[in-house]
Structures are given as C-alpha cells and as structure tokens.
Design a protein around this motif. Structure first.
Motif, short mmCIF file in Angstrom:
data_model
loop_
_atom_site.label_atom_id
_atom_site.label_comp_id
_atom_site.label_asym_id
_atom_site.label_seq_id
_atom_site.Cartn_x
_atom_site.Cartn_y
_atom_site.Cartn_z
N TRP A 242 0.92 -1.25 0.06
CA TRP A 242 -0.11 -0.07 0.01
C TRP A 242 0.86 1.45 -0.04
N VAL A 243 0.62 2.22 -0.84
CA VAL A 243 1.49 3.56 -1.02
C VAL A 243 0.36 4.60 -0.62
N LEU A 244 0.83 5.22 0.67
CA LEU A 244 0.25 6.34 1.17
C LEU A 244 0.69 7.63 0.67
N PRO A 245 -0.03 8.71 0.41
CA PRO A 245 0.62 10.11 0.19
C PRO A 245 0.85 10.45 1.74
N LEU A 246 1.52 11.78 1.60
CA LEU A 246 1.94 12.34 2.88
C LEU A 246 0.66 12.95 3.65
N TYR A 247 -0.45 13.37 2.73
CA TYR A 247 -1.58 13.63 3.43
C TYR A 247 -2.54 13.00 3.39
N THR A 248 -3.40 12.51 4.47
CA THR A 248 -4.51 11.65 4.19
C THR A 248 -5.60 12.18 4.86
N SER A 249 -6.86 11.95 4.78
CA SER A 249 -8.03 12.29 5.32
C SER A 249 -8.61 11.68 6.19
N PRO A 250 -8.85 12.19 7.64
CA PRO A 250 -9.50 11.42 8.58
C PRO A 250 -10.98 11.20 8.46
N GLU A 251 -11.62 12.04 7.24
CA GLU A 251 -12.85 11.63 6.89
C GLU A 251 -12.71 11.21 5.24
N PRO A 252 -12.38 9.99 5.00
CA PRO A 252 -12.14 9.68 3.59
C PRO A 252 -13.42 9.61 2.77
N THR A 253 -14.86 9.38 3.36
CA THR A 253 -15.83 9.19 2.63
C THR A 253 -16.56 10.37 2.02
N LEU A 254 -16.22 11.44 2.57
CA LEU A 254 -16.66 12.85 1.95
C LEU A 254 -16.24 13.21 0.48
N LYS A 255 -16.86 13.60 -0.28
CA LYS A 255 -16.52 14.19 -1.68
C LYS A 255 -15.60 15.46 -1.37
N ALA A 256 -15.66 16.24 -0.18
CA ALA A 256 -14.86 17.33 -0.07
C ALA A 256 -14.15 17.03 1.11
N PRO A 257 -13.16 16.14 1.45
CA PRO A 257 -12.87 15.53 2.60
C PRO A 257 -11.48 16.67 3.12
N PRO A 258 -11.45 16.83 4.41
CA PRO A 258 -10.48 17.41 4.86
C PRO A 258 -9.03 16.93 4.84
N PHE A 259 -7.76 17.52 4.62
CA PHE A 259 -6.66 16.65 4.86
C PHE A 259 -5.71 17.10 5.93
N ILE A 260 -4.68 16.28 6.22
CA ILE A 260 -4.07 16.32 7.49
C ILE A 260 -3.02 15.55 7.05
N PRO A 261 -1.54 15.78 7.80
CA PRO A 261 -0.40 14.94 7.76
C PRO A 261 -0.81 13.57 8.12
N LEU A 262 -0.43 12.42 7.35
CA LEU A 262 -0.88 11.12 7.68
C LEU A 262 -0.50 10.61 9.21
N ASP A 263 0.28 11.18 9.62
CA ASP A 263 0.63 10.66 11.09
C ASP A 263 -0.20 11.20 12.16
N LEU A 264 -1.02 12.50 11.83
CA LEU A 264 -1.83 12.93 12.90
C LEU A 264 -3.02 12.06 12.81
N ASN A 720 -13.76 16.69 -7.22
CA ASN A 720 -14.57 15.56 -6.57
C ASN A 720 -13.58 14.49 -6.19
N PHE A 721 -13.31 14.39 -4.86
CA PHE A 721 -12.68 13.20 -4.30
C PHE A 721 -12.98 12.14 -4.09
N GLN A 722 -12.25 10.97 -4.44
CA GLN A 722 -12.61 9.63 -3.72
C GLN A 722 -11.45 9.28 -2.75
N ALA A 723 -11.74 9.58 -1.48
CA ALA A 723 -10.60 9.48 -0.29
C ALA A 723 -9.76 10.50 -0.63
#
Length: 750
Positions: A242-264, A720-723
């Motif tokens: 699995w390859v993760l980007p540096l910023y992921t979302s704690p709310e990945p199901t939203l079409k307009a998700p917020p993003f935060i550093p993956l370790d947070l 339009n995001f998917q995660a």
C-alpha cells in the motif's frame, strides 16, 4: 562524579540519550562521552543542504511530519514545512545538540574498533581508531549503543556478471547525471532504470528517479542527461504494498474531505480503545484483513485504478500488510513512467536483469540498476565480541536481529549495556522514552536492583520482549515493523516511568464521523516530570503547533490546495463545451487530453520572497507543466487541432495553488500569473467549528478571477475526491468584455 558512560553514535538516538543522561537529577549522575565515526553529528541526517556524502539525500522529505519527527522539549520553528527535508532534520538535531548536549565530551571522526566487557558486564574497555590512525583504549562504567539500526547498505555484487551498466545502492543515488553518465557505461542509449526492492526505500527511490526523469523531459532548461525521454523506471518488488500519500483524510468518505499529515491521523488515540493493545508482531489473518480494509478505506481504492500490477488482491489481504509513503509514485505507475513487476532479482549481466517470477524471466535493455535492499543492522555492532553477540542472541533476521528486554533497551545478563533506537521505525518519541528508561534504570543500579522505582520494577517483571523478539524470527506472519505500534510503545514506556500524558493545547477539532475530539499523540505529550521554564515553553509551543495544524486542517481548509495539487499529476480526459453569445466567437466542443507533467519548481515570474529563498538554496518543491491537446469542433462545422499550456504551482509557505501563463516563444517557461485558486471551506456541522461538515456534493469548490486587458474571467472549480484521490473535476469560465461574452465548462476524468 557519577557513572562514566560511552555513547556510540551521535545521531538522533545518541543525542537524545546524551541529553537525558546529562540532565538526570541529581546532575552529575552520569559523565557522558560520545564517539561518532563521521566528522559531524546527525547520523543519517545531513546538516547542510549540499551534504551529499551520507546515506540520505539532503532534499529527501521525511515520511512523518515534524509533529512526530521531534523530541518532546524542542519545538520546530513555526515556519518550517510540515514535512521537513533531510537537511532540515539535521539542522533540528544541531539545535538540539547546542541546547542540551554541549556538556558531553564529543569525539568526531572516531571509529569503534572493539568493546570488551568485564566479567560482570558492568564495566567496559572501548578501543577507538582516530582519523590519524592512532588507537586508544578507554574505560567506562556503562556502554550505550546508538550506532543506528541502519548500518551498511544491503548490497552484494556476487550476482553481477559482465555488467555493461552501473549498479548502485539507493542510498548512493543523487541525480540522473551521476547515475547515467558516459563514464558509468550507461551513455545516452536510454532504457530501463531497474529499482530492486518494494518496501519504503524502493517506492521512494523509484518515485524520486521518475520525478527527475519527468523534470529532465519537461523543464525549461537543458536536461542533465541526453535523451531523457528514452528512459523509464522498472520497479521490481516481491510483495504488494500500500502506498500512502503524505496527507490523508480522517473523513475519507466525504466528496470534499479535509486533509491532514498522515501521522496525525494514524496517531489519533481517539480511534483506539484504551488501554492500547499491541497491534504489531505476529499478525493473524483476521487482523491482517482488518488493517487491509482500513488502508483501502484511507486510499479509497485497492490501487487497481493505477495498474493491475499494484492492486492489492483479495487473496493478498490474508497476509500482513506492507506500507510505503510517496506522493507521486502511483501516478507515475498509472502514466507508465514506472512499470512494476513482481519477482526476485537473480542476476545482472550485460544489459539484462534475470529475475525469478511467474510474470517475466528477465528485464532487457537495462540502463542502470538501483538496489533498494535496505541496510542490514549487524554491521552497526560489528565491533562486539562473539561472547557478547551470543549473550544477546544475535541473528541475521533483519526484523529482529537482537533479543533485548523492555522494548529494545537492554539485556538482563549484561547490566551495563544499553540500546537506544536499535530497531526498525525508531519513531523519535520512542527513542526519547528508551533514553529516559535507561537513565532511570542505570541510576537505580540496574534491572536487578532493589532500588528500582516501583513502576519500573513492575514493568520489568511483566516484560516478555526477549521471548517475543525470538519468536518473530522467521515468522511468515511477522508485521512489516515488529516494533511499529508507536502509540502502544509510548503507553508502555510511560507506565514504566510513571509518566502521565500531557493535555493537548489550543483548539482541538472533533471528527463528525465519530463525534470525538482528535487526541493526537506526539512526543511533546509525554514530557519528563522535572522541567525548567525553557523546556515548558518548548513543549507548549510544540503542542500549540500540532493543535493549530489539526484545527486549521479540519475547520479552515488548510492543505486542501496541496491535496488537489498532488492528485492532479498525470493524464486526464478532457471534454469542454464553449457557448458564445457573440457570432464572432463560435461555440463548440473540445475533446482531448490534459497532462500534468511533474517537474522541479522554477523561478520565472516569482516574487522577491521566492527569489530570496531560491538564492539561499532553499528547495522550493515541485510544479506542473500543463499540456492540453485535442480537437475542437465548432458549431459552424469547422474542426481543428487545439493546444494549450499553463504552469500550475503550489506554494507551501502560503498554502496556495496558482495557474500561470507560459511564454509564447518558450512554451515550457512560466510568464506571468493567470490566477490563484481560492478554496471554499466546506460548511462546518456547527458554529463551534468542530467538524469539516458534510462537504459539497460537487466536491471541494474553489474560484478565481482574472482581468485580461478589458476581459474579465470569472472561474469556478469543483474537485470531486474519492478519499485521497481526485476522481474527476470541473473547470468553468465566465468571460465578459467589450468583445467577449462566452462560458466554458470543462470536465476532467481519469
């Protein structure tokens, strides 16, 4: 004077160990000497942006944010990037040394030849070799190993026949010119740059080389190498990752998700039941499937959207998951600049690589081979005598080379020996905890002493770390990082030391999906009990930075621009409708492609602030050359080819995405600003700002405007995001002026 302690290594683990021994109360309990083989402190981390002699490229991004890559009582500067580069980490370590470690006797350029314990293992003779060739023996009461888990590069030339191309370890790669120079034998023939190794360093170096190739092809200046378009990257791996980007979302199901550093997100204690239970080590099938599901939810895909070669099949989800971190690797795979094959490197001869694989037997037309095969740990302790290696149950198992008590800190049969940071994934908070643990353990007289604090005595009595380490050797279900559960390890050390978790600082966001406040674990959450005013200031500063980052990300749209910028990479299908209200400008339909070609940031058109940073040697990140190509069919029946180019840029310091015109006669060079993309923050669920809201059904919305002479461009975006990945996006223009009156609606899809 207290115990005389020898610390081997002046990297992060050596420095944090020195700090805690030097400042142990009462002061003077330990007399500290540090021996470092290099001519500088920092270990793997270079101190200067042009220091390219070490094992890490000075411009490599850390794969954890500055909130994790830190010690508890030294905050990062506020203007430092969220993910610092290697030389910036080195600069942080220099500040840490200057603040806390100056009283230690530091000897640079000093190699350890041998160590010899006394019969009781509580006194040591350390033999050193100086740069001038002089040998010397030194007596110490305690020996602390901080020489680093990552020893010599894991590379063997035994499987090289009459090679016509270079083969190097990934730690030696710096640029295309040195890898593919005529002297290396590669010349300008082109071909495949084969990267061997599928874990963290393999994904990272494959993406780095692909980025350099993309830059060489699409940058406005002449490339470092001839014919860069003739080269591709061929990545040889043995397992799916699995390859993760540096910023992921704690709310990945939203079409307009917020993003935060993956370790947070991954270090959010609110997502786990308390007290924490170790999630690493031997991974059951049920546990493996649960983690695979979590990772797929985070990414919004099983990775098949990029290529079947990187998809995580349903059958593979029975096996322990492996993870790497890279922003652009997957888009390079999708674009074809990186090709992935499953198999094991067998042999290099001429320009061919032989592999054992069910897919292919060999890779031909090879231009170079880069081995991302890791760093065996045992060279870091090659100076230990056989009797000591036997006592520590040393093995060549890379995941568990030494069987140590209480989470990699010591061995009961050798009471005067300690370890800090000698395991894979040595998160900085755990290194700091190990250093604290050893200072308390040694001050009390060792693991068998009746003077041990009750918390520590109870922890040692219940400890099974040695048995666990040995049981994981050769275990096919061992996790990628057997000591990888950072929050659990912090909990266990805190319990043994009698430490309580410090409260968070500032406003803390609540996640709508759980209704719980984020509870982000960082080293600053576990300060030592005895602090001076300066340390307290650093701790509060660090906690405020973390809290502010999370709050702004979840309530104010911080990092939305960055998430969009990252996910634009690669090729899009573009359908655009133009509707004109004036007969002089025909309506029509454009159909074609839009490519975002990644390259190093250029300085053309930038402001004075950027020029200052550029001249100072600051690395300013990446940008895209946007190339649009297709057919326009006008409403009057005419059809013709249409092309368009822009430069897209992201400014991390300002968290701004912008679009720039290119020069007419230099179509790869930026000219002047077209517009900045201003994002609209999705409405919060309540006025207290405790969530990112449900988000727009159109995705992340943004707008821009631009006055071109007398024509005004009013611009709307919807992403339009998917995660973490853009699924599609819209770009609309309303153009109004004395001689223009039309609308443009473009739809971009993968």
């Amino acid at each position: 004077m207290g115990y005389k302690v020898c610390i081997i290594g002046a990297g992060p683990s050596g420095l944090v160990a020195a700090k805690h021994l030097l400042h142990y109360v009462p002061k003077g309990s330990f007399d500290v000497t540090i021996y470092e083989e290099k001519n500088r402190i920092g270990g793997l981390w270079p101190l200067e942006k042009d220091d390219d002699k070490g094992l890490i490229h000075p411009h490599m991004l850390a794969n954890q944010s500055k909130h994790t890559v830190q010690f508890s009582d030294l905050a990062w500067e506020r203007d430092e990037p969220e993910f610092p580069r290697a030389w910036q980490v080195g600069r942080y370590l220099q500040r840490y040394y200057d603040r806390y470690c100056k009283p230690a006797k530091l000897h640079l350029g000093m190699r350890i030849v041998s160590v010899m314990p006394s019969s009781t293992g509580s006194a040591w003779t350390v033999r050193t070799l100086a740069r001038d060739g002089s040998l010397a023996d030194h007596a110490f009461d305690r020996l602390l190993v901080a020489s680093g888990y990552f020893g010599d590069p894991g590379i063997s030339f035994e499987r090289v026949g009459k090679a016509e191309v270079p083969m190097i370890h990934s730690s030696k790669y710096r640029d295309l010119a040195s890898l593919l120079s005529p002297k290396s034998g590669a010349g300008a023939k082109g071909g495949k740059i084969v990267v061997v190794g599928g874990q963290m360093s393999g994904v990272e170096i494959a993406s780095t080389i692909a980025t350099h190739l993309s830059d060489a092809i699409h940058a406005p200046c002449p490339p470092q190498i001839e014919n860069p378009e003739r080269y591709t990257v061929h990545h040889l791996t043995q397992r799916p990752t699995w390859v993760l980007p540096l910023y992921t979302s704690p709310e990945p199901t939203l079409k307009a998700p917020p993003f935060i550093p993956l370790d947070l997100s991954s270090n959010n204690l609110a997502n786990r039941s308390q007290p924490l239970v170790n999630s690493q080590g031997h991974i059951s099938t049920d546990r493996a499937r649960a983690v695979h599901t979590s990772l797929q939810n985070t990414l919004g895909t099983d990775q098949s959207i990029f290529s079947p070669s990187v998809a995580i099949s349903d059958a593979a989800k029975d096996d322990p998951p492996y993870v790497a971190v890279s922003d652009y690797y997957m888009e390079f795979v999708r674009s074809g600049l990186i090709t992935v094959s499953r198999g094991k490197f067998e042999y290099l001869c001429g320009r061919d690589v032989r592999i054992s694989s069910a897919e292919v037997d060999e890779i031909t037309d090879v231009a170079a081979v880069v081995l991302a095969t890791g760093f065996p740990a045992l060279p870091s302790i090659a100076w230990m005598p056989p009797t000591l290696l036997e006592a520590l149950s040393v093995s060549d198992d890379q995941n568990s080379p030494i069987a140590l008590a209480f989470h990699g800190t010591h061995h009961p049969s050798v009471p005067g020996l300690g370890f800090v940071g000698f395991y894979r994934a040595p998160y900085w908070g755990v290194m700091e905890m190990q250093a604290r643990f050893l200072s308390v353990l040694w001050a009390a007289g060792g693991p068998a002493s009746p003077s041990l604090p009750p918390f520590m005595a109870a922890a040692l009595k219940a400890d099974t770390s040695i048995e666990r380490a040995i049981s994981l050797r050769g275990d096919p279900r061992a996790s990628q990082f057997p000591m990888g559960d950072y929050p659990w390890l912090m909990q266990e050390f805190a319990a043994a030391l009698g430490l309580k978790r410090y409260p968070q600082a500032g406003k803390i966001p609540t996640l709508p999906s759980s209704g719980k406040e984020m509870d982000i674990l960082t080293p600053a959450r576990y300060p030592f009990e005895i602090l001076n005013a300066e340390q307290e200031t650093e701790i509060v500063s660090s906690l405020v930075q973390t809290g502010s980052t999370a709050w702004e990300a979840l309530t104010a749209g911080k990092f939305m621009a960055r998430a969009v910028f990252r996910s634009l990479a690669g090729r899009w299908k573009l359908e655009r409708e133009i509707v004109s209200a004036l007969p002089s400008h025909p309506s029509g339909h454009f159909s074609g492609t839009a490519d975002f070609f990644l390259r190093e940031a250029t300085r053309e058109g930038r402001d004075i602030e950027y020029d200052t940073l550029h001249r100072a040697g600051e690395h300013q990140g990446l940008e895209y050359l946007y190339v649009e190509d297709g057919q326009f069919r006008a409403s009057n029946g005419l059809t013709f080819s249409a092309k368009r180019r822009y430069i897209w840029r992201y400014d991390e310091r300002k968290d701004k995405l912008s679009v720039w015109f290119v020069k007419v006669n230099k179509p790869k060079m930026a000219d002047y600003l077209f517009h900045e993309v201003l994002f609209k923050v999705p409405a919060a669920d309540d006025e207290g700002g405790k969530g990112s809201g449900s988000g727009s059904e159109r995705g992340l919305c943004a707008r821009a405007d631009h006055l071109c002479e007398q024509d005004f461009y009013d611009v709307d975006y919807a992403f339009n995001f998917q995660a973490v990945n853009l699924k599609d996006w819209l770009l609309g223009y309303r153009v109004k002026g004395p001689k223009k009156d039309y609308t443009i609606a473009g739809v971009y899809t993968r």
